[in-house]
Design a protein around this motif. Structure first.
Motif, mmCIF file in Angstrom:
data_model
loop_
_atom_site.group_PDB
_atom_site.id
_atom_site.type_symbol
_atom_site.label_atom_id
_atom_site.label_comp_id
_atom_site.label_asym_id
_atom_site.label_seq_id
_atom_site.Cartn_x
_atom_site.Cartn_y
_atom_site.Cartn_z
ATOM 1 N N THR A 177 0.830 -1.217 0.000
ATOM 2 C CA THR A 177 0.000 0.000 0.000
ATOM 3 C C THR A 177 0.855 1.254 0.000
ATOM 4 O O THR A 177 0.574 2.216 -0.727
ATOM 5 N N GLY A 178 1.910 1.262 0.816
ATOM 6 C CA GLY A 178 2.792 2.426 0.867
ATOM 7 C C GLY A 178 3.440 2.706 -0.476
ATOM 8 O O GLY A 178 3.549 3.863 -0.899
ATOM 9 N N ALA A 179 3.849 1.653 -1.176
ATOM 10 C CA ALA A 179 4.472 1.822 -2.487
ATOM 11 C C ALA A 179 3.470 2.358 -3.504
ATOM 12 O O ALA A 179 3.788 3.233 -4.318
ATOM 13 N N ARG A 180 2.257 1.844 -3.473
ATOM 14 C CA ARG A 180 1.216 2.311 -4.410
ATOM 15 C C ARG A 180 0.890 3.782 -4.169
ATOM 16 O O ARG A 180 0.696 4.548 -5.118
ATOM 17 N N LEU A 181 0.867 4.171 -2.910
ATOM 18 C CA LEU A 181 0.598 5.567 -2.571
ATOM 19 C C LEU A 181 1.755 6.466 -3.004
ATOM 20 O O LEU A 181 1.547 7.513 -3.620
ATOM 21 N N ALA A 182 2.991 6.042 -2.702
ATOM 22 C CA ALA A 182 4.170 6.845 -3.051
ATOM 23 C C ALA A 182 4.346 6.977 -4.557
ATOM 24 O O ALA A 182 4.799 8.008 -5.052
ATOM 25 N N ALA A 183 3.988 5.929 -5.293
ATOM 26 C CA ALA A 183 4.145 5.942 -6.752
ATOM 27 C C ALA A 183 3.005 6.671 -7.455
ATOM 28 O O ALA A 183 3.078 6.899 -8.670
ATOM 29 N N GLY A 184 1.956 7.020 -6.725
ATOM 30 C CA GLY A 184 0.812 7.688 -7.353
ATOM 31 C C GLY A 184 -0.141 6.732 -8.036
ATOM 32 O O GLY A 184 -1.020 7.163 -8.790
ATOM 33 N N VAL A 185 0.004 5.427 -7.771
ATOM 34 C CA VAL A 185 -0.925 4.442 -8.348
ATOM 35 C C VAL A 185 -2.310 4.613 -7.741
ATOM 36 O O VAL A 185 -3.335 4.428 -8.411
ATOM 37 N N ILE A 186 -2.349 4.950 -6.442
ATOM 38 C CA ILE A 186 -3.604 5.220 -5.763
ATOM 39 C C ILE A 186 -3.511 6.564 -5.052
ATOM 40 O O ILE A 186 -2.413 7.051 -4.759
ATOM 41 N N THR A 187 -4.657 7.154 -4.786
ATOM 42 C CA THR A 187 -4.736 8.357 -3.960
ATOM 43 C C THR A 187 -5.041 7.930 -2.524
ATOM 44 O O THR A 187 -5.373 6.766 -2.249
ATOM 45 N N LEU A 188 -4.990 8.877 -1.615
ATOM 46 C CA LEU A 188 -5.315 8.573 -0.224
ATOM 47 C C LEU A 188 -6.749 8.058 -0.108
ATOM 48 O O LEU A 188 -7.011 7.107 0.632
ATOM 49 N N ALA A 189 -7.667 8.652 -0.863
ATOM 50 C CA ALA A 189 -9.064 8.225 -0.809
ATOM 51 C C ALA A 189 -9.231 6.781 -1.254
ATOM 52 O O ALA A 189 -10.145 6.081 -0.808
#
Length: 297
Positions: A159-171
């Motif tokens: 999850t942290g990697a997806r968030l840092a890479a912009g694959v997902i947003t916080l929402a």
């Protein structure tokens, strides 16, 4: 037509600024580096995006010591760029009902891990902007559902990697929770008549110096002078373990070798040391939420 293009351009730029990330992930665990656990977490992260920049805060948190994990996050986080993602895994309750969350602080940093007290101090020092529970149906490493004891690899690093890479947003992490986290109780630093009380959150483990949460700003109210002696009393819970009058100085060399001293550490917090010695080791001082200190003129 020009108006439409201009409006779209502004929308694109604004959207990009909201959702773009630093691509930095900083890891903290109590795993140590004797096996491949940390490497597995980094491998999962790089599998999300090879553009990520991966760093270590520490992997030497004492086993199960949630309090020390909380302190180390507070010690380091504010020095990192906005949008840095911290993945902190000190998780003695792995696989139980404790929540898995992403916390966004008012400083613009993200913290990923179990909501078990790890985020106590960053919540206080950086402030909470939002807390989201990780939806494991969407944010869990593929085909890892049969594993119940390595959420650091399968949920938090992913999850942290997806968030840092912009694959997902916080929402897209999962549902928003109330803007608070599980807190570990401890003695906050405060003035009491002619004394200041506080907590011993951590030791400077390399040298045995004792660090407190009593800030330089609080000490300024006393107008201390170099060389002035302070009465220092320390408790482990309700048990008094130390009491002595100690000079307050600017640096170690202002007292003879082997002598006790008080000083401000690199975080500008009241601390105790022995010049060329180990204060914590000599007097059996440890750290944690139960350790309390009082200083008096």
């Amino acid at each position: 037509m020009k108006t439409i293009i201009y409006t779209f351009g502004l929308f694109f730029l604004c959207s990009f600024s909201v959702f773009s990330q630093s691509k930095i992930v900083v890891f903290q665990t109590d795993f140590g580096l004797k096996d491949g656990a940390v490497a597995a977490m980094k491998g999962v992260s790089m599998s999300v995006s090879q553009d990520l920049k991966l760093f270590d805060l520490t992997h030497e948190i004492p086993a199960y010591n949630i309090w020390e994990a909380a302190y180390r996050l507070q010690q380091a986080a504010s020095y990192w760029p906005r949008a840095t993602v911290f993945v902190s895994v000190v998780d003695p309750g792995v696989g139980t009902e404790r929540k898995s969350v992403v916390v966004k602080t008012k400083s613009g940093h993200y913290f990923v891990g179990p909501d078990n007290g790890t985020f106590t101090l960053i919540a206080e020092s950086l402030g909470i902007e939002a807390v989201h529970e990780i939806d494991e149906a969407l944010n869990r490493r593929q085909n890892s559902q049969a594993s119940y004891t390595f959420h650091g690899r399968d949920v938090y690093a992913y999850t942290g990697a997806r968030l840092a890479a912009g694959v997902i947003t916080l929402a897209q992490v999962g549902k928003r929770l109330p803007d608070d986290v599980v807190r570990i109780p401890y003695q906050k630093a405060k003035l009491e008549a002619n004394s200041i009380v506080g907590n011993i959150p951590i030791l400077d483990v390399q040298y045995g110096n004792v660090w407190t949460n009593i800030s330089a700003d609080l000490l300024k109210k006393w107008d201390l002078k170099a060389g002035q002696k302070l009465k220092v009393t320390i408790w482990d819970g309700s048990k008094q373990v130390f009491e002595e009058n100690i000079p307050f100085v600017n640096t170690f060399g202002e007292v003879p070798e082997g002598q006790n001293l008080c000083y401000l550490n690199s975080l500008l917090q009241f601390s105790l040391a022995i010049n060329m010695g180990d204060f914590a080791g000599k007097y059996g001082i440890k750290s944690g939420s139960d350790w309390k200190i009082k200083i008096s003129k």
